[in-house]
Design an enzyme around this catalytic site. Sequence first.
Site, short mmCIF file in Angstrom:
data_model
loop_
_atom_site.label_atom_id
_atom_site.label_comp_id
_atom_site.label_asym_id
_atom_site.label_seq_id
_atom_site.Cartn_x
_atom_site.Cartn_y
_atom_site.Cartn_z
N LYS A 226 0.90 -1.28 0.05
CA LYS A 226 -0.12 -0.02 0.08
C LYS A 226 0.86 1.37 -0.06
CE LYS A 226 -4.40 1.61 1.52
NZ LYS A 226 -5.88 1.26 2.36
N LYS B 87 -4.25 -15.10 -12.60
CA LYS B 87 -4.55 -15.71 -10.98
C LYS B 87 -6.18 -15.20 -10.66
CE LYS B 87 -3.91 -16.09 -6.14
NZ LYS B 87 -3.70 -15.43 -5.12
N LYS C 40 -10.53 -11.48 -6.50
CA LYS C 40 -11.48 -10.30 -6.44
C LYS C 40 -10.89 -9.32 -7.10
CE LYS C 40 -12.37 -10.48 -2.10
NZ LYS C 40 -11.93 -11.91 -1.63
P1 ADP Z 1 -8.77 -12.44 -3.70
O1 ADP Z 1 -7.43 -12.57 -4.05
O2 ADP Z 1 -9.80 -13.13 -4.66
O3 ADP Z 1 -8.94 -11.47 -2.59
P2 ADP Z 1 -8.26 -13.72 -0.68
O4 ADP Z 1 -6.92 -13.14 -0.63
O5 ADP Z 1 -9.37 -13.32 0.15
O6 ADP Z 1 -8.66 -13.72 -2.33
O7 ADP Z 1 -8.08 -15.39 -0.59
C1 ADP Z 1 -8.12 -16.13 0.68
C2 ADP Z 1 -7.48 -17.47 0.37
O8 ADP Z 1 -7.93 -18.07 -0.71
C3 ADP Z 1 -5.96 -17.33 -0.03
O9 ADP Z 1 -5.01 -17.25 1.08
C4 ADP Z 1 -5.77 -18.36 -0.83
O10 ADP Z 1 -5.31 -19.41 0.16
C5 ADP Z 1 -6.89 -18.75 -1.45
N1 ADP Z 1 -6.87 -18.28 -3.11
C6 ADP Z 1 -7.37 -17.07 -3.39
N2 ADP Z 1 -7.41 -17.04 -4.66
C7 ADP Z 1 -6.86 -18.23 -5.14
C8 ADP Z 1 -6.66 -18.77 -6.33
N3 ADP Z 1 -6.85 -18.03 -7.54
N4 ADP Z 1 -5.96 -19.83 -6.61
C9 ADP Z 1 -5.98 -20.69 -5.25
N5 ADP Z 1 -6.00 -20.40 -4.07
C10 ADP Z 1 -6.57 -19.15 -3.97
#
Ligand code: ADP
Length: 322
Positions: free
Chosen positions: A111, A190, A193
């Site tokens: 950030k 990847k 969100k």
């Molecule tokens: P986002 O990237 O959508 O904000 P988060 O960081 O909240 O997702 O994800 C929570 C957990 O879900 C991560 O710690 C990871 O273990 C898993 N995760 C998120 N996106 C992926 C992905 N594309 N492939 C595999 N695991 C993922």
Amino acid sequence: MRVLSGIQPTGRFHWGNYFGAIRQYIDLQGQPENAFYFIANLHALTTVRDPQRLQQNTLDAAIDLLALGLDPNRATLFLQSDVPEVSELCWLLMTGAPMGLLERCHAYKDKKAKGLTADAGLFAYPVLMAADILIYDSTTVPVGEDQVQHIEVCRDLAAAFNHEFGEAFVLPKAKVLDTSARVPGIDGEKMSKSYGNTLEVFEEPKTLRKQIMRIVTDSRPMEQPKEPGTDHLFQLYSLFADDAQREALAATYRRGGFGYGEVKKALADLAVDYFAEARGRRAEFEAHPEQVRDILAAGAARARPKAAEVLLRAQRACGLKN
Ligand code: ADP
Ligand code: TRP
């Protein structure tokens, strides 16, 4: 042995969250005393600043987890904020947390690198996470690769406290989730969100089908043989397919002479089917939110005595209580 992990209620879960994390949490449940999972609403407050949305996200996260197979008879599910002891332990840890250590943590560092101002909550995020883990004498913390740094911070803070005040905390270990399950999004990057490329676990089947049809593919002619291993549509299909289905599609790729549209349709059929049972369970929980609140309250009632015990141990160690 106690497995513990937390999930932030920042939005609806997508396929990456499910295959990368949630499914593995569910596989690790056994006895409720040994598997603690919580919804990290205190952490979410660092980003979600709309009270209605935080409430809704929190309830949705609980319902989603229960619908996907988190079983209150085999795991303890609760809200982070229902165990206020954790905020108190966070302060004890904060008093000895080196600024330099927290400045190196990626959420804050990224950030700052973007020239944005950060709040103290984001800066102290890893300290609260350490309190989450230490307060239940957790031994094993299943997390994605991105969270491993935070487990190291937790171990550092616990070791320093133990060194200064005597053995108060159990040092936990990270259990890195299977990263081969890195799920690509509809654009091949990847799934996340923050990239807006997600397919949600509980998306309406009709909408999901439309989104799947929009998965980006290359424009090579139909007849040309293709390598399945590097194709994200094939990777997505593989998440839901059994061995025979996967082998059959791999052979089709290598042979060529197929359209991506057929593969997308097959993927949509498998995905809708795969989550159909969970979708049914979700509808039941959604119709009875009071049941979900009861499960969360029972979870907190189970988790709190342990938290109180460890907090007292830490308070005695540092001289707040005798
Ligand atoms: P986002 O990237 O959508 O904000 P988060 O960081 O909240 O997702 O994800 C929570 C957990 O879900 C991560 O710690 C990871 O273990 C898993 N995760 C998120 N996106 C992926 C992905 N594309 N492939 C595999 N695991 C993922
Ligand atoms: N920071 C974690 C994430 O974003 C969520 C979390 C909060 C957590 N406290 C935790 C994970 C304690 C494991 C243990 O994914």
